[in-house]
Design a protein around this motif. Structure first.
Motif, PDB file in Angstrom:
ATOM      1  N   TYR A 143       5.157   8.802   2.318  1.00  0.00           N
ATOM      2  CA  TYR A 143       4.010   7.472   2.023  1.00  0.00           C
ATOM      3  C   TYR A 143       5.241   6.528   3.343  1.00  0.00           C
ATOM      4  O   TYR A 143       6.182   6.530   2.866  1.00  0.00           O
ATOM      5  N   GLU A 144       4.560   5.850   4.299  1.00  0.00           N
ATOM      6  CA  GLU A 144       5.418   4.970   4.221  1.00  0.00           C
ATOM      7  C   GLU A 144       4.918   3.304   4.279  1.00  0.00           C
ATOM      8  O   GLU A 144       5.974   2.532   4.418  1.00  0.00           O
ATOM      9  N   PHE A 145       3.702   3.034   3.231  1.00  0.00           N
ATOM     10  CA  PHE A 145       4.096   2.136   2.835  1.00  0.00           C
ATOM     11  C   PHE A 145       3.120   2.146   1.044  1.00  0.00           C
ATOM     12  O   PHE A 145       3.030   3.185   0.847  1.00  0.00           O
ATOM     13  N   PHE A 146       3.400   1.330   0.338  1.00  0.00           N
ATOM     14  CA  PHE A 146       3.002   1.379  -1.163  1.00  0.00           C
ATOM     15  C   PHE A 146       2.270   0.497  -1.319  1.00  0.00           C
ATOM     16  O   PHE A 146       3.094  -1.060  -1.067  1.00  0.00           O
ATOM     17  N   TRP A 147       0.968  -0.025  -2.000  1.00  0.00           N
ATOM     18  CA  TRP A 147       0.365  -1.107  -2.204  1.00  0.00           C
ATOM     19  C   TRP A 147       0.603  -1.301  -3.769  1.00  0.00           C
ATOM     20  O   TRP A 147       0.081   0.048  -4.071  1.00  0.00           O
ATOM     21  N   ASN A 148       1.032  -2.358  -3.918  1.00  0.00           N
ATOM     22  CA  ASN A 148       1.613  -2.315  -6.038  1.00  0.00           C
ATOM     23  C   ASN A 148      -0.156  -3.565  -6.144  1.00  0.00           C
ATOM     24  O   ASN A 148      -0.239  -4.275  -5.588  1.00  0.00           O
ATOM     25  N   TRP A 149      -0.804  -2.609  -6.713  1.00  0.00           N
ATOM     26  CA  TRP A 149      -1.669  -3.416  -7.514  1.00  0.00           C
ATOM     27  C   TRP A 149      -2.184  -3.401  -8.883  1.00  0.00           C
ATOM     28  O   TRP A 149      -1.919  -1.850  -9.768  1.00  0.00           O
ATOM     29  N   GLU A 150      -2.467  -4.480  -9.725  1.00  0.00           N
ATOM     30  CA  GLU A 150      -3.236  -4.501 -10.888  1.00  0.00           C
ATOM     31  C   GLU A 150      -3.805  -4.421 -10.978  1.00  0.00           C
ATOM     32  O   GLU A 150      -5.289  -4.419 -10.639  1.00  0.00           O
ATOM     33  N   MET A 151      -4.481  -4.018 -12.680  1.00  0.00           N
ATOM     34  CA  MET A 151      -5.769  -3.810 -13.229  1.00  0.00           C
ATOM     35  C   MET A 151      -6.502  -4.669 -13.483  1.00  0.00           C
ATOM     36  O   MET A 151      -8.164  -4.506 -13.300  1.00  0.00           O
ATOM     37  N   ASP A 152      -5.964  -5.816 -12.848  1.00  0.00           N
ATOM     38  CA  ASP A 152      -6.876  -7.019 -13.151  1.00  0.00           C
ATOM     39  C   ASP A 152      -7.741  -8.154 -12.039  1.00  0.00           C
ATOM     40  O   ASP A 152      -7.184  -9.292 -12.195  1.00  0.00           O
ATOM     41  N   ILE A 153      -7.255  -7.412 -11.098  1.00  0.00           N
ATOM     42  CA  ILE A 153      -7.564  -7.857  -9.627  1.00  0.00           C
ATOM     43  C   ILE A 153      -9.131  -7.529  -9.612  1.00  0.00           C
ATOM     44  O   ILE A 153      -9.154  -6.109  -9.672  1.00  0.00           O
ATOM     45  N   ARG A 154     -10.214  -7.666  -8.785  1.00  0.00           N
ATOM     46  CA  ARG A 154     -11.224  -6.960  -8.391  1.00  0.00           C
ATOM     47  C   ARG A 154     -11.525  -7.778  -7.375  1.00  0.00           C
ATOM     48  O   ARG A 154     -10.944  -8.614  -6.585  1.00  0.00           O
ATOM     49  N   ARG A 173       0.459   6.691   6.379  1.00  0.00           N
ATOM     50  CA  ARG A 173      -0.240   6.582   5.554  1.00  0.00           C
ATOM     51  C   ARG A 173       0.241   5.969   4.664  1.00  0.00           C
ATOM     52  O   ARG A 173       1.766   5.238   4.568  1.00  0.00           O
ATOM     53  N   SER A 174      -0.681   5.554   3.097  1.00  0.00           N
ATOM     54  CA  SER A 174      -0.247   4.540   2.311  1.00  0.00           C
ATOM     55  C   SER A 174      -0.154   4.755   0.573  1.00  0.00           C
ATOM     56  O   SER A 174      -1.323   5.747   0.547  1.00  0.00           O
ATOM     57  N   ALA A 175      -0.124   4.551  -0.131  1.00  0.00           N
ATOM     58  CA  ALA A 175       0.388   5.327  -1.281  1.00  0.00           C
ATOM     59  C   ALA A 175      -0.342   3.782  -2.136  1.00  0.00           C
ATOM     60  O   ALA A 175       0.189   2.486  -1.720  1.00  0.00           O
ATOM     61  N   TYR A 176      -1.418   4.151  -2.994  1.00  0.00           N
ATOM     62  CA  TYR A 176      -2.372   2.694  -3.507  1.00  0.00           C
ATOM     63  C   TYR A 176      -2.275   3.194  -5.020  1.00  0.00           C
ATOM     64  O   TYR A 176      -3.202   3.487  -5.229  1.00  0.00           O
ATOM     65  N   VAL A 177      -1.385   1.840  -5.512  1.00  0.00           N
ATOM     66  CA  VAL A 177      -0.382   1.781  -6.569  1.00  0.00           C
ATOM     67  C   VAL A 177      -0.892   1.322  -7.805  1.00  0.00           C
ATOM     68  O   VAL A 177      -0.429   0.379  -7.603  1.00  0.00           O
ATOM     69  N   ASP A 231      -3.868   7.511   0.146  1.00  0.00           N
ATOM     70  CA  ASP A 231      -3.566   8.603  -1.349  1.00  0.00           C
ATOM     71  C   ASP A 231      -4.260   7.126  -2.891  1.00  0.00           C
ATOM     72  O   ASP A 231      -3.033   6.892  -2.712  1.00  0.00           O
ATOM     73  N   VAL A 232      -5.065   7.295  -3.673  1.00  0.00           N
ATOM     74  CA  VAL A 232      -4.504   5.955  -4.690  1.00  0.00           C
ATOM     75  C   VAL A 232      -4.073   6.951  -6.541  1.00  0.00           C
ATOM     76  O   VAL A 232      -4.885   8.044  -6.371  1.00  0.00           O
ATOM     77  N   HIS A 233      -3.456   6.000  -6.863  1.00  0.00           N
ATOM     78  CA  HIS A 233      -2.439   6.468  -7.968  1.00  0.00           C
ATOM     79  C   HIS A 233      -2.460   5.636  -9.098  1.00  0.00           C
ATOM     80  O   HIS A 233      -2.608   4.406  -8.916  1.00  0.00           O
ATOM     81  N   LEU A 234      -2.470   6.360 -10.626  1.00  0.00           N
ATOM     82  CA  LEU A 234      -2.634   5.302 -11.556  1.00  0.00           C
ATOM     83  C   LEU A 234      -0.916   5.662 -11.707  1.00  0.00           C
ATOM     84  O   LEU A 234      -0.603   6.636 -12.478  1.00  0.00           O
ATOM     85  N   LEU A 235      -0.059   4.498 -11.855  1.00  0.00           N
ATOM     86  CA  LEU A 235       0.877   4.318 -12.482  1.00  0.00           C
ATOM     87  C   LEU A 235       0.915   3.928 -14.485  1.00  0.00           C
ATOM     88  O   LEU A 235       1.002   2.905 -14.160  1.00  0.00           O
ATOM     89  N   VAL A 236       0.836   4.835 -15.149  1.00  0.00           N
ATOM     90  CA  VAL A 236       0.624   4.441 -16.149  1.00  0.00           C
ATOM     91  C   VAL A 236       1.538   4.835 -17.756  1.00  0.00           C
ATOM     92  O   VAL A 236       2.996   5.263 -17.253  1.00  0.00           O
TER      93      VAL A 236
END
Length: 714
Positions: A428-439, A303-307, A340-345
């Protein structure tokens, strides 16, 4: 040519034009990018792309004999030489009279022909086998425009065949997941066209096939975002954004999906319910009475967290809502809970004690996040990080704090929050670190699953060396040939390849132990590109993993906690803090921080920890486009063989990235994204222009960064 070329880095490449910006000015937001000597210069104008040969006109200004202009150029060259001689990092690209647009010297790449194939629409579609890339079409072939799209849209299903005998032999079945509590709306499909526009531009580096994404289909806005509420009215639970846009063939797409009422959706509950339905897929050993106990357990799915990193005060545009819904549906619900998609605010006001009061926490959450995402949100603050990582982080233990920012500030230590989040979520085995200004125009699961599988298949031998370069297929050929090229070049240069954990002097302070499994099983000479094949990558990034010591990147020495009397530890960096980190990498980063008080600038810290401890790190060669027809040999030399540190694309040479689709200062990304949405951009695009030509744009999957402005005006 040398002094003039260097002088180009000092010249402003953009000025405001009224209230709109062409290639938008990129604000120096603390989470969005690493700054550089060019930060205070605005990003390039798109006004020169309106049909007149502005770059040549401006170049002609240099050839005139005006004493005033000659003086300006002379001053610019002199100023450049002074900066280089002094090693200054305060370079600025302004003339003294910066407000006069005709005084600017164009960058070399602005003289290359403009590429326009991006803007061909759905009524010009051809099959992939008949497609001739714009860069290769030397005959100016006239594109055939049909009355309607010549192909019917198709649903896109990039998931494993969950119902096949082959899948069920090793895995538990996937239970269907729904958007709503009453299970009225199954997780929706999305739609693409099985072809691409005639004359479509090809990417300059990376490829679709290499990372497992389909090269033979394109995405337009109705099929991509229609199922998430783009096209239908708010009274039906949609956003109603399609009223002022070209729509050839759109009715056919809308007939293919059920309209979901998103007004009462609770994504947190939807993800949780999906996981509960499919829990045994991820922990087969916990299944009581498993019929497979005699023949062996089913395989556990990792499983992965999509942060997604966001902050209080962030404005969630309609397009951002559509993108978030797409991520959750495609990554989590459609995959049966694999993500699982997460918002880290980030709570920017440190005076708000979110850790002390549930009421305060909830008030802050509700005031800053749309209701549909409350259930997937976690709040944090810099004050919380001070409590979690008390240090000490002393100024005398820092080599150079170029930004003059606090060590706990998100600008210098965005990874603190991700490390903390990972410690709370070891499931979670993996964590995707994602930014809000990517499309992304393509399918999220297809892209992320494809990149992950590609990375797992990469052998470790010369992996760091391959990941430090741009793969340009038009120059290097296939990935296999590129790999051979890197091997040959490494040998010819007599370079020592990276092989396992990297050793460096610590003067008796000791080092955090590296895992045994990162020790190479053989010498590099004995390995036949076998070690690492089938091993999940600990770090996946989307720009090359470069050695900052060979550049003048301004944050290369933002290194804290190491012995400053010794040589700076070896390090690597990847611009833009997006990618995938393994749990074990994040755990090691956490231990390095709280045990050893080590940290570095965010884009340097994960790659450097991976380097020091022998973790598997890769740069994934996703397709990157440019708006100009670069000569490939010039592109290869510019990006892979800079002649001096200041020419590196990761230093003062970063202006070369402005016409691309993915970098921290890529101006073309925002312009292209808004055109794809149907908006006008610098007098081009919009409904009338699309309808008079070949209708709305249809692009293959593409990462866009940064997107700072998202206007639907047309």
């Amino acid at each position: 040519m040398g002094p003039i070329k260097t002088a180009l880095s000092l010249i402003p490449s953009f000025r405001h034009s009224g209230s709109r910006i062409a290639y938008e000015e990129l604000p120096s937001h603390d989470m969005s990018h690493a700054s550089s000597p060019l930060d205070e210069s605005p990003i390039m104008s798109d006004s020169w792309r309106k049909g007149i040969s502005a770059p040549r006109r401006r170049l002609g200004l240099l050839l005139r004999t005006s004493p005033r202009r000659l003086c300006l150029v002379t001053l610019a060259v002199f100023f450049t030489l002074v900066l280089i001689a002094g090693g200054s990092f305060r370079a600025r690209r302004y003339y003294k009279e910066k407000d006069k647009p005709d005084e600017r010297i164009p960058y070399h790449w602005e003289l290359y022909p403009r590429l326009n194939g991006f803007y061909n629409g759905v009524r010009s579609l051809v099959s992939y086998s008949d497609w001739v890339p714009e860069q290769q079409d030397t005959s100016n072939t006239k594109i055939q425009i049909h009355k309607a799209p010549p192909f019917d849209p198709v649903s896109v299903n990039p998931y494993p065949d969950y119902g096949s005998d082959e899948y069920l032999e090793d895995h538990y079945p996937v239970q269907r997941c729904y958007v709503d509590d009453n299970e009225v709306y199954p997780a929706p499909d999305v739609f693409a066209y099985p072809g691409i526009p005639a004359g479509m531009t090809a990417p300059f580096w990376g490829s679709y096939e290499s990372i497992g994404t389909a090269p033979d289909r394109c995405w337009e806005r109705f099929g991509r975002f229609g199922p998430y509420g783009y096209s239908y009215n708010p009274s039906e639970g949609g956003l109603g954004l399609a009223n002022k846009t070209a729509h050839a063939g759109a009715d056919k797409i809308e007939d293919m999906f059920t309209k979901v009422d998103y007004r009462d959706v609770n994504w947190g509950k939807a993800q949780k319910t999906c996981l509960e339905k499919n829990r045994k897929r991820f922990n087969p050993k916990a299944v009581v009475g498993d019929n497979d106990s005699a023949t062996g357990q089913k395989k556990a799915v990792k499983r992965s967290a999509y942060v997604l990193r966001t902050w209080t005060g962030y404005k969630y545009t309609d397009i951002q809502l559509l993108s978030l819904r797409a991520m959750i549906n495609e990554l989590s619900l459609k995959s049966g809970g694999e993500y699982d998609v997460h918002l880290l605010v980030h709570v920017k006001d440190d005076k708000i004690p979110i850790w002390a009061s549930e009421e305060v926490y909830n008030e802050t959450l509700r005031a800053n996040v749309p209701e549909e995402f409350w259930g997937i949100t976690t709040l944090w603050s810099e004050q919380l990080m001070r409590l979690y990582y008390p240090g000490p982080f002393r100024d005398e233990d820092n080599l150079e704090n170029h930004s003059k920012s606090d060590i706990y500030g998100v600008y210098r230590s965005a990874h603190f929050a991700l490390q903390w989040f990972a410690q709370q979520h070891q499931e979670y085995e993996f964590f995707w670190n994602w930014e809000m200004d990517i499309r992304y125009t393509g399918h999220y699961y297809e892209f992320h699953n494809g990149v992950s599988n590609w990375a797992a298949e990469q052998p470790r031998k010369l992996l760091w060396e391959r990941s430090s370069r741009f793969w340009i297929p038009g120059i290097h050929g296939s990935w296999a040939k590129f790999s051979q090229h890197v091997e040959r070049e490494t040998i010819e240069r007599n370079e020592k390849p990276i092989w396992g954990p990297v050793e460096f002097p610590t003067n008796g302070l000791g080092r955090l132990a590296s895992p045994n499994e990162t020790t190479p099983p053989t010498t590099i000479e004995e390995d036949d590109y076998q070690w690492g094949v089938g091993e999940d990558a600990d770090l996946i990034v989307f720009d090359p993993l470069f050695d900052p010591a060979n550049t003048n990147w301004v944050f290369r020495n933002d290194v804290t906690g190491y012995n400053t009397s010794l040589e700076t530890p070896p390090r690597r960096a990847a611009i833009i803090t997006v990618g995938r980190l393994s749990r074990r990498l994040l755990n090691t980063m956490h231990e390095e921080t709280y045990r050893k008080h080590h940290t570095m600038f965010p884009e340097m810290w994960p790659p450097t920890v991976a380097l020091h401890h022998g973790y598997k790190a890769v740069y994934a060669p996703h397709p990157v486009y440019f708006d100009r027809k670069w000569p490939l040999d010039v592109m290869d030399k510019t990006f892979n063989y800079p002649t001096a540190p200041q020419e590196s694309p990761f230093g003062w040479g970063e202006h070369n990235m402005q016409g691309g689709t993915f970098y921290y200062n890529a101006g073309f990304s925002g312009a292209l994204w808004r055109r794809w949405l149907g908006a006008k951009e610098n007098g081009e695009g919009g409904k009338k222009m699309e309808e008079s030509r070949s209708d709305r744009m249809c692009l293959r999957g593409m990462l866009y960064h940064p997107i700072k402005v998202e206007s639907m005006e047309n």
